[in-house]
Motif scaffolding. Structure first.
Motif, PDB file in Angstrom:
ATOM      1  N   UNK A 131       0.815  -1.216   0.000  1.00 47.57           N
ATOM      2  CA  UNK A 131       0.000   0.000   0.000  1.00 47.57           C
ATOM      3  C   UNK A 131       0.841   1.256   0.000  1.00 47.57           C
ATOM      4  N   UNK A 132       2.017   1.172  -0.594  1.00 49.45           N
ATOM      5  CA  UNK A 132       2.984   2.271  -0.584  1.00 49.45           C
ATOM      6  C   UNK A 132       2.644   3.286  -1.668  1.00 49.45           C
ATOM      7  N   UNK A 133       2.469   4.555  -1.255  1.00 46.86           N
ATOM      8  CA  UNK A 133       2.157   5.633  -2.197  1.00 46.86           C
ATOM      9  C   UNK A 133       2.958   6.876  -1.796  1.00 46.86           C
ATOM     10  N   UNK A 134       4.090   7.140  -2.450  1.00 49.16           N
ATOM     11  CA  UNK A 134       4.900   8.303  -2.086  1.00 49.16           C
ATOM     12  C   UNK A 134       4.216   9.609  -2.449  1.00 49.16           C
ATOM     13  N   UNK A 135       4.480  10.636  -1.668  1.00 51.29           N
ATOM     14  CA  UNK A 135       3.856  11.945  -1.874  1.00 51.29           C
ATOM     15  C   UNK A 135       4.549  12.719  -2.984  1.00 51.29           C
ATOM     16  N   UNK A 136       3.914  13.822  -3.378  1.00 50.86           N
ATOM     17  CA  UNK A 136       4.470  14.693  -4.407  1.00 50.86           C
ATOM     18  C   UNK A 136       5.797  15.272  -3.921  1.00 50.86           C
ATOM     19  N   UNK A 137       6.805  15.225  -4.789  1.00 55.28           N
ATOM     20  CA  UNK A 137       8.144  15.674  -4.407  1.00 55.28           C
ATOM     21  C   UNK A 137       8.179  17.163  -4.076  1.00 55.28           C
ATOM     22  N   UNK A 138       7.307  17.946  -4.695  1.00 51.59           N
ATOM     23  CA  UNK A 138       7.260  19.381  -4.373  1.00 51.59           C
ATOM     24  C   UNK A 138       6.945  19.600  -2.896  1.00 51.59           C
ATOM     25  N   UNK A 139       6.041  18.789  -2.361  1.00 54.48           N
ATOM     26  CA  UNK A 139       5.698  18.904  -0.938  1.00 54.48           C
ATOM     27  C   UNK A 139       6.893  18.538  -0.064  1.00 54.48           C
ATOM     28  N   UNK A 140       7.639  17.536  -0.504  1.00 54.17           N
ATOM     29  CA  UNK A 140       8.828  17.135   0.241  1.00 54.17           C
ATOM     30  C   UNK A 140       9.832  18.272   0.320  1.00 54.17           C
TER      31      UNK A 140
END
Length: 354
Positions: free
Chosen positions: A307-316
């Motif tokens: 269930x892995x879903x990485x977030x938007x890199x801009x937010x990081x």
């Protein structure tokens, strides 16, 4: 309800894992090196030890129920420079073997080993890289990659022999909470913000939020299959695009972008200048090789099974900038950045002509 042990607890990823476990009200024990300090609020028990010294690891499991204990092994040396190979191997390979022996001795419920995408051999045809069961130091380039490949092979061999172990392969980790200052990508952002980054290099890599990797480690512990590997990646991002995200978040001047051939020529000079200032060099032969390598990684397996879903890199990037600002890192004035960039460009050209 599991009890959790995290090695490398003072590191960027180890600390992020502990934050998530504390949010879950889990029982957590963290291993830190004797010289490392952590903010101890009483929710996690910290133990001083060293994975290269097996006797110092024993207190981690004293008073626990091993059958209900999960150990996440993040401790290791990450190096993009010229650290001696044997030093890396002593920690990354021999240290991992000590942790494996500890888990077997006490019958730990599960071990999660944090490997790296660098341990995965490149596809000569440039195809998307996916999980594999083949790991060999001879199939990868660079001391760090070789030690991670060897350690990963040891973990999978232990799993085949009966130990309940799972492997995760993060890509280039970025994000807030780098209290130790050891993350190279976070250093790029910090140096840009403070005007200490002389230039940008053409190239990029797959970058992923440390919080997503931490979540993936816990998910692998809870839902991963024994003896399986899971890539925890996000997407490729050019260094120049990452710095543009930083600039949009806090201001600053666009840096000159050096082609890789010029960056390689200037790397010894840039590295020497960094050491003279007491800083780690960011542009090294290994880091430049990584920026030019195949960085197309698939996290489809982790998405499907964990269930892995990485977030938007801009937010990081935005969260990293905010965290750095909250910890005293303030953007340098445009004038100072411009002067430093011009000076770095002149030095790079001189090095190439010499």
């Amino acid at each position: 309800m599991f009890a959790w042990i995290v090695t490398g607890a003072a590191g960027h990823l180890g600390g992020a894992i502990i934050r998530l476990l504390e949010d879950r009200k889990a029982e957590v024990r963290g291993l830190v090196l004797p010289h490392e300090s952590v903010a101890d609020d009483g929710r996690t028990r910290y133990f001083a030890g060293d994975v290269t010294r097996p006797e110092t690891l024993l207190p981690l499991l004293e008073g626990t129920d091993p059958a209900k204990t999960v150990l996440i092994h993040t401790a290791g040396l990450i190096d993009i420079g010229d650290r001696p190979y044997e030093e890396l191997r002593r920690v990354n390979v021999e240290g991992t073997r000590n942790v494996l022996a500890l888990c077997r001795q006490y019958g730990v419920r599960r071990m999660v080993y944090v490997s790296s995408v660098h341990a995965i051999a490149q596809d000569p045809n440039g195809g998307v890289l996916r999980e594999t069961t083949f790991f060999s130091p001879n199939a990868v380039v660079g001391s760090y990659a070789k030690t991670k490949a060897e350690a990963t092979r040891d973990v999978l061999d232990a799993a085949a022999a009966g130990l309940d172990a799972v492997v995760v392969h993060p890509s280039g980790i970025l994000g807030p909470y780098d209290k130790s200052g050891g993350n190279h990508l976070v250093q790029v952002i910090r140096d840009f913000m403070t005007g200490k980054l002389p230039a940008c290099v053409r190239g990029g890599y797959d970058m992923v939020d440390v919080r997503d990797v931490a979540w993936g480690c816990i998910a692998a512990a809870l839902n991963g299959r024994k003896g399986e590997c899971y890539i925890l990646s996000n997407r490729r991002c050019d260094i120049s695009d990452m710095l543009e995200m930083v600039r949009q978040a806090c201001g600053g001047r666009r840096l000159p972008v050096l082609p890789l051939w010029l960056a390689r020529a200037a790397a010894p000079l840039l590295a020497a200048a960094a050491r003279m200032r007491g800083r780690r060099p960011l542009y090294t032969a290994y880091s430049l090789q990584a920026l030019a390598s195949n960085d197309r990684f698939s996290h489809d397996k982790a998405t499907a099974e964990l269930g892995y879903h990485p977030r938007d890199l801009c937010l990081t990037v935005q969260d990293t900038v905010r965290w750095l600002q909250c910890h005293g890192v303030q953007p340098c004035s445009a004038t100072r950045v411009r002067r430093r960039a011009k000076g770095a460009s002149r030095r790079a050209v001189s090095a190439d002509q010499g």
